[in-house]
Design a protein around this motif. Sequence first.
Motif, PDB file in Angstrom:
ATOM      1  N   GLY A  93      -5.273  45.106 -20.116  1.00 33.55           N
ATOM      2  CA  GLY A  93      -6.680  45.323 -19.966  1.00 33.55           C
ATOM      3  C   GLY A  93      -7.032  47.165 -20.276  1.00 33.55           C
ATOM      4  O   GLY A  93      -7.831  47.598 -20.744  1.00 33.55           O
ATOM      5  N   ARG A  94      -6.640  47.952 -19.210  1.00 35.21           N
ATOM      6  CA  ARG A  94      -6.824  48.659 -19.023  1.00 35.21           C
ATOM      7  C   ARG A  94      -6.200  49.856 -20.471  1.00 35.21           C
ATOM      8  O   ARG A  94      -6.711  50.824 -20.900  1.00 35.21           O
ATOM      9  N   ARG A  95      -4.999  49.383 -20.671  1.00 33.02           N
ATOM     10  CA  ARG A  95      -4.378  49.766 -21.569  1.00 33.02           C
ATOM     11  C   ARG A  95      -4.587  49.609 -23.370  1.00 33.02           C
ATOM     12  O   ARG A  95      -5.174  50.597 -24.085  1.00 33.02           O
ATOM     13  N   GLN A  96      -5.437  48.878 -23.177  1.00 34.14           N
ATOM     14  CA  GLN A  96      -6.224  48.035 -24.453  1.00 34.14           C
ATOM     15  C   GLN A  96      -7.470  48.927 -24.090  1.00 34.14           C
ATOM     16  O   GLN A  96      -7.910  49.416 -25.551  1.00 34.14           O
ATOM     17  N   GLY A  97      -8.064  48.865 -23.372  1.00 28.60           N
ATOM     18  CA  GLY A  97      -9.705  49.586 -23.175  1.00 28.60           C
ATOM     19  C   GLY A  97      -9.420  51.435 -24.552  1.00 28.60           C
ATOM     20  O   GLY A  97     -10.299  51.785 -24.206  1.00 28.60           O
ATOM     21  N   GLU A  98      -7.816  51.875 -22.895  1.00 28.66           N
ATOM     22  CA  GLU A  98      -8.110  52.958 -23.370  1.00 28.66           C
ATOM     23  C   GLU A  98      -6.886  53.110 -24.976  1.00 28.66           C
ATOM     24  O   GLU A  98      -7.990  53.692 -26.230  1.00 28.66           O
ATOM     25  N   GLU A  99      -7.013  52.202 -25.522  1.00 30.78           N
ATOM     26  CA  GLU A  99      -6.361  52.450 -26.717  1.00 30.78           C
ATOM     27  C   GLU A  99      -7.635  52.021 -28.125  1.00 30.78           C
ATOM     28  O   GLU A  99      -7.900  52.642 -29.683  1.00 30.78           O
ATOM     29  N   ARG A 100      -8.905  50.616 -27.364  1.00 28.24           N
ATOM     30  CA  ARG A 100     -10.030  51.083 -28.325  1.00 28.24           C
ATOM     31  C   ARG A 100     -10.585  51.703 -27.905  1.00 28.24           C
ATOM     32  O   ARG A 100     -11.551  51.944 -29.190  1.00 28.24           O
ATOM     33  N   ALA A 101     -10.244  52.722 -27.288  1.00 30.91           N
ATOM     34  CA  ALA A 101     -11.375  53.506 -26.803  1.00 30.91           C
ATOM     35  C   ALA A 101     -10.799  54.867 -27.971  1.00 30.91           C
ATOM     36  O   ALA A 101     -11.549  55.666 -28.793  1.00 30.91           O
ATOM     37  N   ARG A 102      -9.836  55.435 -27.734  1.00 27.19           N
ATOM     38  CA  ARG A 102      -9.200  56.141 -28.504  1.00 27.19           C
ATOM     39  C   ARG A 102      -9.501  55.721 -30.268  1.00 27.19           C
ATOM     40  O   ARG A 102      -9.754  57.035 -30.601  1.00 27.19           O
ATOM     41  N   ALA A 103      -9.371  55.145 -30.201  1.00 23.71           N
ATOM     42  CA  ALA A 103      -9.383  54.556 -32.256  1.00 23.71           C
ATOM     43  C   ALA A 103     -10.827  54.369 -32.527  1.00 23.71           C
ATOM     44  O   ALA A 103     -11.440  55.041 -33.850  1.00 23.71           O
ATOM     45  N   GLN A 104     -12.259  54.184 -31.943  1.00 21.81           N
ATOM     46  CA  GLN A 104     -13.459  54.579 -31.906  1.00 21.81           C
ATOM     47  C   GLN A 104     -14.057  56.578 -31.799  1.00 21.81           C
ATOM     48  O   GLN A 104     -14.878  56.572 -32.995  1.00 21.81           O
ATOM     49  N   LEU A 105     -13.106  57.258 -30.806  1.00 25.27           N
ATOM     50  CA  LEU A 105     -13.149  58.487 -30.775  1.00 25.27           C
ATOM     51  C   LEU A 105     -12.783  58.594 -32.211  1.00 25.27           C
ATOM     52  O   LEU A 105     -13.076  60.219 -33.247  1.00 25.27           O
ATOM     53  N   ASP A 106     -11.785  58.655 -32.825  1.00 26.93           N
ATOM     54  CA  ASP A 106     -10.973  58.757 -34.047  1.00 26.93           C
ATOM     55  C   ASP A 106     -11.536  58.494 -35.384  1.00 26.93           C
ATOM     56  O   ASP A 106     -11.724  59.461 -36.291  1.00 26.93           O
ATOM     57  N   ALA A 107     -12.358  57.346 -34.924  1.00 24.11           N
ATOM     58  CA  ALA A 107     -13.268  56.718 -35.979  1.00 24.11           C
ATOM     59  C   ALA A 107     -14.632  58.149 -36.371  1.00 24.11           C
ATOM     60  O   ALA A 107     -15.144  58.363 -37.224  1.00 24.11           O
ATOM     61  N   ALA A 108     -15.054  58.539 -35.016  1.00 18.77           N
ATOM     62  CA  ALA A 108     -16.167  59.343 -35.187  1.00 18.77           C
ATOM     63  C   ALA A 108     -16.189  60.138 -35.248  1.00 18.77           C
ATOM     64  O   ALA A 108     -16.465  61.712 -34.779  1.00 18.77           O
ATOM     65  N   GLY A 109     -14.338  61.324 -35.492  1.00 22.30           N
ATOM     66  CA  GLY A 109     -13.822  62.330 -35.531  1.00 22.30           C
ATOM     67  C   GLY A 109     -13.582  63.354 -34.568  1.00 22.30           C
ATOM     68  O   GLY A 109     -13.879  64.731 -34.516  1.00 22.30           O
ATOM     69  N   ARG A 118     -12.280  59.298 -20.194  1.00 22.17           N
ATOM     70  CA  ARG A 118     -13.682  59.162 -19.514  1.00 22.17           C
ATOM     71  C   ARG A 118     -14.206  58.396 -20.628  1.00 22.17           C
ATOM     72  O   ARG A 118     -14.815  56.161 -19.847  1.00 22.17           O
ATOM     73  N   ALA A 119     -14.136  57.750 -22.159  1.00 22.46           N
ATOM     74  CA  ALA A 119     -14.310  56.620 -22.653  1.00 22.46           C
ATOM     75  C   ALA A 119     -13.906  55.169 -22.413  1.00 22.46           C
ATOM     76  O   ALA A 119     -14.465  54.402 -22.222  1.00 22.46           O
ATOM     77  N   ALA A 120     -12.303  55.520 -21.647  1.00 23.50           N
ATOM     78  CA  ALA A 120     -11.534  54.413 -21.372  1.00 23.50           C
ATOM     79  C   ALA A 120     -11.879  53.779 -20.131  1.00 23.50           C
ATOM     80  O   ALA A 120     -12.486  52.936 -19.565  1.00 23.50           O
ATOM     81  N   SER A 121     -12.282  55.587 -19.464  1.00 25.97           N
ATOM     82  CA  SER A 121     -12.611  54.590 -17.806  1.00 25.97           C
ATOM     83  C   SER A 121     -13.807  54.291 -17.585  1.00 25.97           C
ATOM     84  O   SER A 121     -14.000  53.070 -16.894  1.00 25.97           O
ATOM     85  N   ALA A 122     -15.418  54.273 -19.026  1.00 29.80           N
ATOM     86  CA  ALA A 122     -16.357  53.446 -18.680  1.00 29.80           C
ATOM     87  C   ALA A 122     -16.842  52.117 -19.962  1.00 29.80           C
ATOM     88  O   ALA A 122     -17.326  51.921 -20.387  1.00 29.80           O
ATOM     89  N   GLY A 123     -14.995  51.690 -19.229  1.00 29.13           N
ATOM     90  CA  GLY A 123     -14.560  50.247 -20.597  1.00 29.13           C
ATOM     91  C   GLY A 123     -15.139  50.196 -21.725  1.00 29.13           C
ATOM     92  O   GLY A 123     -14.528  49.593 -22.825  1.00 29.13           O
TER      93      GLY A 123
END
Length: 139
Positions: A93-109, A118-123
């Motif tokens: 779950g942590r790994r998936q959260g980190e991947e999701r956060a990384r994808a969101q940040l990449d999409a936001a630039g 920080r984004a992964a630790s905040a869910g």
Amino acid sequence: MNRNTKINALLLLVVAALAVLPLALGLGDHKEEPFTGADGEAETAITEIEPDYKPWFSPLYEPPSGEIESALFSLQAALGAGVLAYYFGIHRGRRQGEERARAQLDAAGKTAPDTVTRAASAGGEGSPEDAGQSTTGRV
């Protein structure tokens, strides 16, 4: 069929063979109790080597029957499997959260590494600072 599926199928086949082969080959037929635990086998071997051997201590609890002993052993195995499943689930779950956060940040630039952490630790929804929220009182 991909490589991981083939490996998993092979491992499952090996485990099944390890469980079935001793029964199919009749291993242990010459014994009164063919598939006793290692502690029973050790006790037999010790009494054969040294008949006057006295154990150093006795068990704290001796189950009244073999069925209860087997049930307690099964319960112990189930609890251990539950703890392992929880541990691996948390890490996945942590790994998936980190991947999701990384994808969101990449999409936001944004690609700052500390922002991803920080984004992964905040869910996985971004850090509280990004959303204008206070971190006071958070655990």
